[in-house]
Design an enzyme around this catalytic site. Structure first.
Site, PDB file in Angstrom:
ATOM      1  N   LYS A 280       0.472  -1.029  -0.191  1.00 19.15           N
ATOM      2  CA  LYS A 280       0.183  -0.381   0.037  1.00 19.15           C
ATOM      3  C   LYS A 280       0.746   1.284  -0.110  1.00 19.15           C
ATOM      4  O   LYS A 280       2.295   1.161   0.437  1.00 19.15           O
ATOM      5  CB  LYS A 280      -0.828   0.232   1.342  1.00 19.15           C
ATOM      6  N   ARG A 354     -10.473 -11.951   1.985  1.00 15.25           N
ATOM      7  CA  ARG A 354     -11.382 -12.756   0.858  1.00 15.25           C
ATOM      8  C   ARG A 354     -10.672 -13.796   1.364  1.00 15.25           C
ATOM      9  O   ARG A 354     -11.127 -14.889   1.272  1.00 15.25           O
ATOM     10  CB  ARG A 354     -11.551 -12.160   0.013  1.00 15.25           C
TER      11      ARG A 354
HETATM   12  N1  BES Z   1      -8.372  -3.865   4.442  1.00 12.56           N
HETATM   13  C1  BES Z   1      -8.037  -2.990   3.452  1.00 12.56           C
HETATM   14  C2  BES Z   1      -9.251  -2.784   3.035  1.00 12.56           C
HETATM   15  C3  BES Z   1      -9.968  -1.546   3.108  1.00 12.56           C
HETATM   16  C4  BES Z   1      -8.813   0.029   2.880  1.00 12.56           C
HETATM   17  C5  BES Z   1     -10.187  -0.586   4.698  1.00 12.56           C
HETATM   18  C6  BES Z   1      -9.107   1.150   3.474  1.00 12.56           C
HETATM   19  C7  BES Z   1     -10.168   0.289   4.869  1.00 12.56           C
HETATM   20  C8  BES Z   1      -9.148   1.507   4.258  1.00 12.56           C
HETATM   21  C9  BES Z   1      -7.958  -4.866   2.298  1.00 12.56           C
HETATM   22  O1  BES Z   1      -7.799  -5.614   2.626  1.00 12.56           O
HETATM   23  C10 BES Z   1      -7.943  -4.254   1.492  1.00 12.56           C
HETATM   24  O2  BES Z   1      -6.731  -3.758   0.954  1.00 12.56           O
HETATM   25  N2  BES Z   1      -8.964  -3.965  -0.493  1.00 12.56           N
HETATM   26  C11 BES Z   1      -8.076  -3.995  -1.038  1.00 12.56           C
HETATM   27  C12 BES Z   1      -9.032  -5.207  -2.079  1.00 12.56           C
HETATM   28  C13 BES Z   1      -8.385  -4.838  -3.745  1.00 12.56           C
HETATM   29  C14 BES Z   1      -6.934  -4.701  -3.457  1.00 12.56           C
HETATM   30  C15 BES Z   1      -9.433  -5.276  -4.967  1.00 12.56           C
HETATM   31  C16 BES Z   1      -8.419  -2.222  -1.424  1.00 12.56           C
HETATM   32  O3  BES Z   1      -9.746  -1.859  -1.014  1.00 12.56           O
HETATM   33  O4  BES Z   1      -7.777  -1.087  -2.009  1.00 12.56           O
HETATM   34 MN    MN Z   2      -5.525  -5.857   1.686  1.00 13.73          MN
END
Ligand code: BES
Ligand code: MN
Ligand code: ZN
Length: 499
Positions: A280, A354
């Site tokens: 990230k 997931r």
């Molecule tokens: N934990 C994150 C989701 C998240 C991101 C919650 C920002 C709150 C704020 C999750 O594991 C994630 O990174 N999801 C990705 C999925 C994508 C790679 C398909 C996302 O939402 O960017």
């Molecule tokens: Mn994630």
């Protein structure tokens, strides 16, 4: 904090602070009017001075009000009486609690629960007063060395209800509100802990502590070797990049008959989500310590269940791990085999929630659940879709979804449904495995739920995406404890429902 129920006139009452409502424009509520009469028009004079018009958000504190038995009187603006509703009521409670928090009052007597709300009874109003007051007094400074307890001096609150015959309902509301708050506070505390303290093993220990504190709770923790035996290749693939071992925590609350099928609550417990190799951006990455708030809400809900002694059975299942980059971490393109036997192409290691949930959803069949609800900070897309006001709700059973939505509305912890149509499923197609773990840019919350649905085929299931509601950003940064109120209400409703 201690709450009691009273039915007394506000003028004579001996208390640190009397809390009264004022409507726009300069219109005293019934109790405020009563107080005004016994203090020779003090409140009328105050309004004339222009210090309180009754606007939402306004508060005015007067010390040693003349002719009264209290040390302070706090006026809370509630807006136009004709527009008064659930939301305004809760805002008035929060504003009052903030004013009390910064005052020196050790005890208070609130007349807010006497206000009329067309669709709400005394039970609802008192419970909300208890929950929102406690929620506002809560502080996050536990790890500050200075021990500056910003929570103030307030130790007890008497709640006035107009009719004596409703005292029993009001007492029930205090009991339920306190129990739900205990669950909310546990979830907030765990959510706020940094990832160097709140590790997967730490979450497991906290679950075990719940088991020690409550005789109806039994806890069983699976380590990586046990998960490997069960074939949890998806969950374990996320843990590969971390030095902290993953855990699968199972918490059983047995309050109902032996043969009663349990409700299963499955909570995402990623104690830190860096994204893994699909790392990230560093902006606000600290907030990924909150990626275990689904797990925290499961622990909080089980605590509330135990305190309420609900006559039902509930199982909490918490897959928990870190998601970090490392030489041993999963790489984009890796293919893993889930416990269900389905293979998954990990196209993005940041879609890790997931991967851990799917194995937990397969595992939970072992408990023969009546229904399964998973709770997860799953997608940033959900924050874009619904903001911080509602959790996203998806599932395979309309009746279950309706019950969850209704529980959320009642508890002031709302969710909103998104469609889980088959039309979205092809977005998960993979050339190399049964499915990919991401579904492209469009409808990210829905495709995440589509992924989970493939592991929840055999039972009634709902998914709550709490990415937008589990914590607040900015100056008030911190875990909210949501959706403990929604989940506990859902379970409370099941205890009285006849079907
Ligand atoms: N934990 C994150 C989701 C998240 C991101 C919650 C920002 C709150 C704020 C999750 O594991 C994630 O990174 N999801 C990705 C999925 C994508 C790679 C398909 C996302 O939402 O960017
Ligand atoms: Mn994630
Ligand atoms: Zn995550």
């Amino acid at each position: 904090m201690k709450f009691t129920i009273k039915s007394e006139k506000p003028g004579a009452i001996k208390t640190g602070c009397v809390v009264l409502a004022v409507f726009e424009k300069r219109k005293l509520s019934a109790a405020a009017s009563d107080f005004d009469n016994s203090s020779d028009g003090l409140l009328t004079d105050l309004m004339k001075l222009g210090d309180m018009d009754g606007k939402c958000g306004q508060t005015a504190l007067v010390h040693f009000p003349r002719g009264a038995g209290c040390e302070r009187v706090l006026l809370v603006g509630c807006g136009k009486q004709a527009d008064f509703n659930d939301k305004r009521y809760c805002e008035a409670i929060v504003n009052a609690a903030n004013a009390l928090k910064s005052s020196g009052a050790k005890d208070a007597t609130s007349y807010l629960a006497e206000l009329d709300l067309t669709e709400r009874d005394t039970y609802w109003k008192v419970r909300r007063l208890v929950e929102s007051t406690l929620g506002t007094l809560y502080t996050t400074g536990e790890l500050k060395s200075g021990k500056d307890k910003k929570s103030g001096h307030l130790r007890s609150m008497a709640i006035n209800t107009p009719v004596d015959s409703e005292a029993a309902e009001a007492h029930n509301a205090i009991r339920d509100g306190m129990a739900i708050n205990a669950g909310v506070e546990l979830a907030r505390m765990l959510g706020n802990l940094p990832a160097n303290i709140c590790t997967p093993s730490y979450l497991a220990e906290r679950a075990e502590k719940l088991g020690k504190d409550h005789s109806k709770i039994k806890v069983n923790v699976l380590d990586e070797a046990a998960m490997k035996k069960l074939g949890m290749g998806a969950l374990l693939s996320v843990a590969r990049g971390s030095r902290e071992p993953a855990r699968l925590v199972c918490i059983e609350y047995r309050g109902g008959a032996k043969d009663m099928k349990p409700v299963a609550l499955v909570g995402k417990g990623v104690t830190f989500d860096s994204g893994g190799i699909s790392i990230k951006p560093s902006q606000a990455m600290d907030e990924m310590k909150f990626d275990m708030c689904g797990a925290a809400s499961v622990l909080g809900t089980l605590k509330a269940c135990a305190e309420l002694r609900l006559p039902i059975n509930v199982v909490g299942i918490i897959p928990t791990t870190e998601n970090l980059p490392d030489g041993n971490a999963s790489k984009p393109g890796d293919i893993v085999t889930s416990m269900s036997g389905q293979t998954i192409e990990v196209l993005n290691t940041d879609a890790e929630g997931r991967l851990i949930l799917c194995d937990a959803l397969t595992y939970c069949k072992k408990f023969d659940p009546e229904v399964v609800v998973d709770i997860a900070t799953l997608t940033g897309a959900c924050v874009i879709a619904l903001g911080s006001h509602a959790a996203g709700l998806l599932g395979n059973d309309d009746e279950l979804s309706r019950q969850l939505l209704a529980a959320g509305t009642y508890a002031g912890d709302r969710a909103w449904a998104l469609p889980l149509w088959e039309d979205y499923q092809p977005q998960l197609d993979s050339n190399f495995a049964d499915m990919a773990n991401i579904g492209g840019r469009e409808a990210g919350t829905i495709t995440a739920a589509c992924f989970l649905s493939r592991f929840a085929g055999d039972y009634r299931w709902a998914h709550l995406d709490i990415a937008g509601v589990a914590w607040k950003q900015g100056k008030e940064k911190g875990a909210t404890g949501r959706p403990v109120p929604l989940l506990t209400q859902f379970l409370l409703d099941r205890c009285t429902r006849s079907d």
